[in-house]
Design a protein around this motif. Structure first.
Motif, PDB file in Angstrom:
ATOM      1  N   UNK A 215       0.870  -1.175   0.000  1.00 38.03           N
ATOM      2  CA  UNK A 215       0.000   0.000   0.000  1.00 38.03           C
ATOM      3  C   UNK A 215       0.907   1.226   0.000  1.00 38.03           C
ATOM      4  N   UNK A 216       0.596   2.258  -0.773  1.00 34.85           N
ATOM      5  CA  UNK A 216       1.516   3.398  -0.896  1.00 34.85           C
ATOM      6  C   UNK A 216       1.639   4.209   0.392  1.00 34.85           C
ATOM      7  N   UNK A 217       2.784   4.858   0.544  1.00 35.65           N
ATOM      8  CA  UNK A 217       2.944   5.819   1.630  1.00 35.65           C
ATOM      9  C   UNK A 217       2.048   7.025   1.363  1.00 35.65           C
ATOM     10  N   UNK A 218       1.387   7.495   2.412  1.00 37.32           N
ATOM     11  CA  UNK A 218       0.470   8.631   2.295  1.00 37.32           C
ATOM     12  C   UNK A 218       1.237   9.874   2.756  1.00 37.32           C
ATOM     13  N   UNK A 219       1.580  10.746   1.809  1.00 45.30           N
ATOM     14  CA  UNK A 219       2.512  11.836   2.102  1.00 45.30           C
ATOM     15  C   UNK A 219       1.863  13.048   2.753  1.00 45.30           C
ATOM     16  N   UNK A 220       0.551  13.188   2.641  1.00 43.45           N
ATOM     17  CA  UNK A 220      -0.123  14.312   3.282  1.00 43.45           C
ATOM     18  C   UNK A 220      -1.551  13.903   3.611  1.00 43.45           C
ATOM     19  N   UNK A 221      -2.242  14.741   4.337  1.00 39.52           N
ATOM     20  CA  UNK A 221      -3.596  14.426   4.760  1.00 39.52           C
ATOM     21  C   UNK A 221      -4.521  14.293   3.555  1.00 39.52           C
ATOM     22  N   UNK A 222      -5.381  13.268   3.639  1.00 41.40           N
ATOM     23  CA  UNK A 222      -6.289  12.985   2.535  1.00 41.40           C
ATOM     24  C   UNK A 222      -7.705  12.811   3.058  1.00 41.40           C
ATOM     25  N   UNK A 223      -8.682  12.848   2.123  1.00 44.72           N
ATOM     26  CA  UNK A 223     -10.088  12.884   2.492  1.00 44.72           C
ATOM     27  C   UNK A 223     -10.804  11.542   2.377  1.00 44.72           C
ATOM     28  N   UNK A 224     -10.087  10.456   2.131  1.00 44.62           N
ATOM     29  CA  UNK A 224     -10.720   9.153   1.969  1.00 44.62           C
ATOM     30  C   UNK A 224     -11.519   8.808   3.223  1.00 44.62           C
ATOM     31  N   UNK A 225     -12.779   8.416   3.025  1.00 49.85           N
ATOM     32  CA  UNK A 225     -13.642   8.062   4.154  1.00 49.85           C
ATOM     33  C   UNK A 225     -13.808   6.552   4.307  1.00 49.85           C
ATOM     34  N   UNK A 226     -13.797   5.825   3.195  1.00 52.48           N
ATOM     35  CA  UNK A 226     -13.985   4.376   3.244  1.00 52.48           C
ATOM     36  C   UNK A 226     -12.852   3.718   2.462  1.00 52.48           C
ATOM     37  N   UNK A 227     -12.197   2.760   3.074  1.00 59.65           N
ATOM     38  CA  UNK A 227     -11.095   2.062   2.419  1.00 59.65           C
ATOM     39  C   UNK A 227     -11.323   0.567   2.540  1.00 59.65           C
ATOM     40  N   UNK A 228     -11.440  -0.102   1.369  1.00 62.96           N
ATOM     41  CA  UNK A 228     -11.622  -1.552   1.331  1.00 62.96           C
ATOM     42  C   UNK A 228     -10.410  -2.190   0.667  1.00 62.96           C
ATOM     43  N   UNK A 229      -9.813  -3.157   1.345  1.00 60.14           N
ATOM     44  CA  UNK A 229      -8.680  -3.920   0.821  1.00 60.14           C
ATOM     45  C   UNK A 229      -9.031  -5.397   0.924  1.00 60.14           C
ATOM     46  N   UNK A 230      -9.984  -5.807   0.115  1.00 59.56           N
ATOM     47  CA  UNK A 230     -10.506  -7.175   0.163  1.00 59.56           C
ATOM     48  C   UNK A 230      -9.906  -7.975  -0.982  1.00 59.56           C
ATOM     49  N   UNK A 231      -9.347  -9.124  -0.657  1.00 56.30           N
ATOM     50  CA  UNK A 231      -8.696 -10.021  -1.623  1.00 56.30           C
ATOM     51  C   UNK A 231      -7.578  -9.278  -2.357  1.00 56.30           C
ATOM     52  N   UNK A 232      -6.596  -8.845  -1.603  1.00 53.93           N
ATOM     53  CA  UNK A 232      -5.390  -8.248  -2.175  1.00 53.93           C
ATOM     54  C   UNK A 232      -4.182  -9.027  -1.652  1.00 53.93           C
ATOM     55  N   UNK A 233      -3.006  -8.711  -2.204  1.00 52.28           N
ATOM     56  CA  UNK A 233      -1.777  -9.320  -1.704  1.00 52.28           C
ATOM     57  C   UNK A 233      -1.004  -8.388  -0.804  1.00 52.28           C
ATOM     58  N   UNK A 234      -1.631  -7.288  -0.379  1.00 54.90           N
ATOM     59  CA  UNK A 234      -0.949  -6.285   0.448  1.00 54.90           C
ATOM     60  C   UNK A 234      -0.481  -6.907   1.757  1.00 54.90           C
ATOM     61  N   UNK A 235       0.797  -6.740   2.049  1.00 62.81           N
ATOM     62  CA  UNK A 235       1.396  -7.384   3.208  1.00 62.81           C
ATOM     63  C   UNK A 235       1.290  -6.559   4.478  1.00 62.81           C
ATOM     64  N   UNK A 236       1.288  -5.244   4.348  1.00 63.36           N
ATOM     65  CA  UNK A 236       1.163  -4.397   5.533  1.00 63.36           C
ATOM     66  C   UNK A 236       0.703  -3.016   5.102  1.00 63.36           C
ATOM     67  N   UNK A 237       0.176  -2.284   6.066  1.00 64.65           N
ATOM     68  CA  UNK A 237      -0.164  -0.881   5.839  1.00 64.65           C
ATOM     69  C   UNK A 237       0.951  -0.017   6.430  1.00 64.65           C
ATOM     70  N   UNK A 238       1.301   1.072   5.765  1.00 64.66           N
ATOM     71  CA  UNK A 238       2.394   1.916   6.269  1.00 64.66           C
ATOM     72  C   UNK A 238       1.964   2.721   7.488  1.00 64.66           C
ATOM     73  N   UNK A 239       2.944   3.156   8.243  1.00 64.99           N
ATOM     74  CA  UNK A 239       2.680   4.007   9.396  1.00 64.99           C
ATOM     75  C   UNK A 239       1.937   5.271   8.985  1.00 64.99           C
TER      76      UNK A 239
END
Length: 422
Positions: free
Chosen positions: A111-135
């Motif tokens: 999952x990409x690093x989030x460099x600044x504040x963003x407005x996403x309200x709903x985040x779905x990561x269903x059936x992905x190969x993502x190994x971790x979420x960044x700090x």
């Protein structure tokens, strides 16, 4: 300025998308969904007015250029169902992005690093190969609901997820590691009381929750109303959970190692401990204590929508029930007001014979049916279980009640259950 939209036909593009930067600089919406010939999204840095980018179901898409992560006005990004996608922007700086779809991107491992504040309200990561979420996930400061369902590898949620001020729901299923153990990613103790003040639901099914994680982190969320810990490895439900004054729904199903329950939130109204085979007899009795169930029924006397429901591995009806009967039915009489009731039934394990069992119940007053409900429609339990639920007048059709009852006279009630297996 007029809205500009461009949609590609599924067979229009060559294997590598053409350079569209120079002629489409005012483009607002770019829809390339279901284009089977796209393998690569090129540099889109010239589309600085782009608000919507739809790449869903591009089955052969492998790479999205890093410039997409810097489209300053982008509000909608959909790469759902891109099963071969491996290269996605490593960093995103999208201050106006509200919707990000990554479901079913099974080859994407990060999952990409989030460099600044963003407005996403709903985040779905269903059936992905993502190994971790960044700090840096904590920069999704408007995020309210997070849904994760692991496909492969290990999904790790960093502690910083709890710095999200508007987070309401965490729904993480089959995540091998729930919280980061990196010593450099710590949260100061004085900050803990301010974490996730709006969170009301935590669903952590099969997330390898240990006694330490349960004791260290979940103690912080005393305002939670729904807690699902299905299929985890902890052995003790600690006494601190009694401090969760707002907790109504508690799910402990398939916690095969759970031995001791040191306390139950005082306002629990829905509790499942199905297939908790290691529970001590004292803990099983605590889960069906008279004090807990009576309080739940009284609190729900004015609740039309929800009912008290408890399911615990036990073989005998507790002694404090006033009336008992063997078989599939029980009957009693009432006069004037229909009494608030707490009904209990025992059903035997049949998982060696049936995969699924279906239990329904009905209530007849003076031989007229006034109530029907489905109590159980799921896998057959591994051992005998007791199921307890409340039955009150406001759960019964008023029209049917009026037709069946004899005013100022005694009325006969018969409660039946039906068991169907397949």
């Amino acid at each position: 300025m007029a809205r500009v939209t461009f949609k590609f036909a599924a067979s229009f593009l060559p294997k590598k998308a053409c350079d569209i930067r120079s002629k489409l600089e005012n483009l607002r919406v770019l829809n390339m969904g279901s284009c089977q010939y796209i393998t690569n999204i090129p540099n889109l840095s010239g589309l600085q007015h782009l608000k919507e980018l739809d790449l869903q179901s591009c089955k052969n898409l492998i790479e999205i250029h890093h410039s997409v992560g810097n489209l300053a006005k982008l509000q909608y990004l959909n790469v759902e169902n891109c099963g071969r996608l491996k290269i996605f922007p490593r960093c995103i700086k999208l201050p106006f992005l509200e919707i990000l779809h990554l479901n079913n991107c099974s080859s994407l491992t990060y999952f990409p690093d989030v460099l600044e504040k963003m407005k996403i309200r709903y985040l779905q990561l269903v059936v992905t190969g993502i190994e971790k979420l960044p700090w840096s996930i904590c920069n999704l400061t408007r995020l309210r609901r997070l849904f994760i369902n692991r496909h492969q590898g290990v999904t790790e949620l960093p502690i910083s997820i709890f710095l999200l001020p508007e987070l309401e729901v965490i729904d993480a299923k089959r995540c091998g590691k729930w919280l980061s153990s990196n010593p450099n990613e710590a949260i100061e103790e004085e900050i803990w009381p301010m974490l996730c003040p709006n969170i009301f639901a935590i669903y952590l099914q099969e997330c390898n929750i240990s006694d330490e994680l349960l004791r260290t982190y979940l103690t912080r969320f005393i305002n939670v109303k729904h807690l699902d810990l299905t299929g985890n490895n902890f052995t003790i439900l600690p006494a601190w959970i009694k401090e969760c004054q707002y907790l109504r729904h508690l799910i402990l199903n398939d916690c095969k190692h759970l031995r001791e329950v040191e306390g139950i939130p005082p306002k629990t109204e829905y509790l499942e401990a199905i297939n908790c085979l290691s529970l001590s007899s004292e803990s099983r009795s605590l889960l069906l204590s008279e004090e807990l169930l009576r309080a739940a029924v009284i609190r729900q006397s004015d609740n039309i929508v929800f009912k008290t429901f408890f399911c615990v591995p036990l073989t005998c009806i507790p002694d404090w029930f006033d009336h008992r009967s063997k078989g599939a039915s029980i009957s009693f009489w009432f006069r004037n007001c229909f009494p608030p009731l707490c009904l209990c039934l025992v059903f035997k394990s049949m998982d060696d014979v049936y995969d699924n069992c279906h239990v329904t119940t009905s209530v007849c007053i003076n031989d007229k049916e006034v109530y029907w409900n489905e109590l159980w429609n799921r896998d057959a339990p591994n051992v005998d279980h007791i199921l307890v639920y409340d039955l009150k007048e406001n759960h019964i059709s008023w029209d049917k009640m009026g037709q069946a009852c004899r005013k100022s006279k005694w009325n006969h009630v018969k409660w039946d259950k039906m068991f169907v297996s397949e």
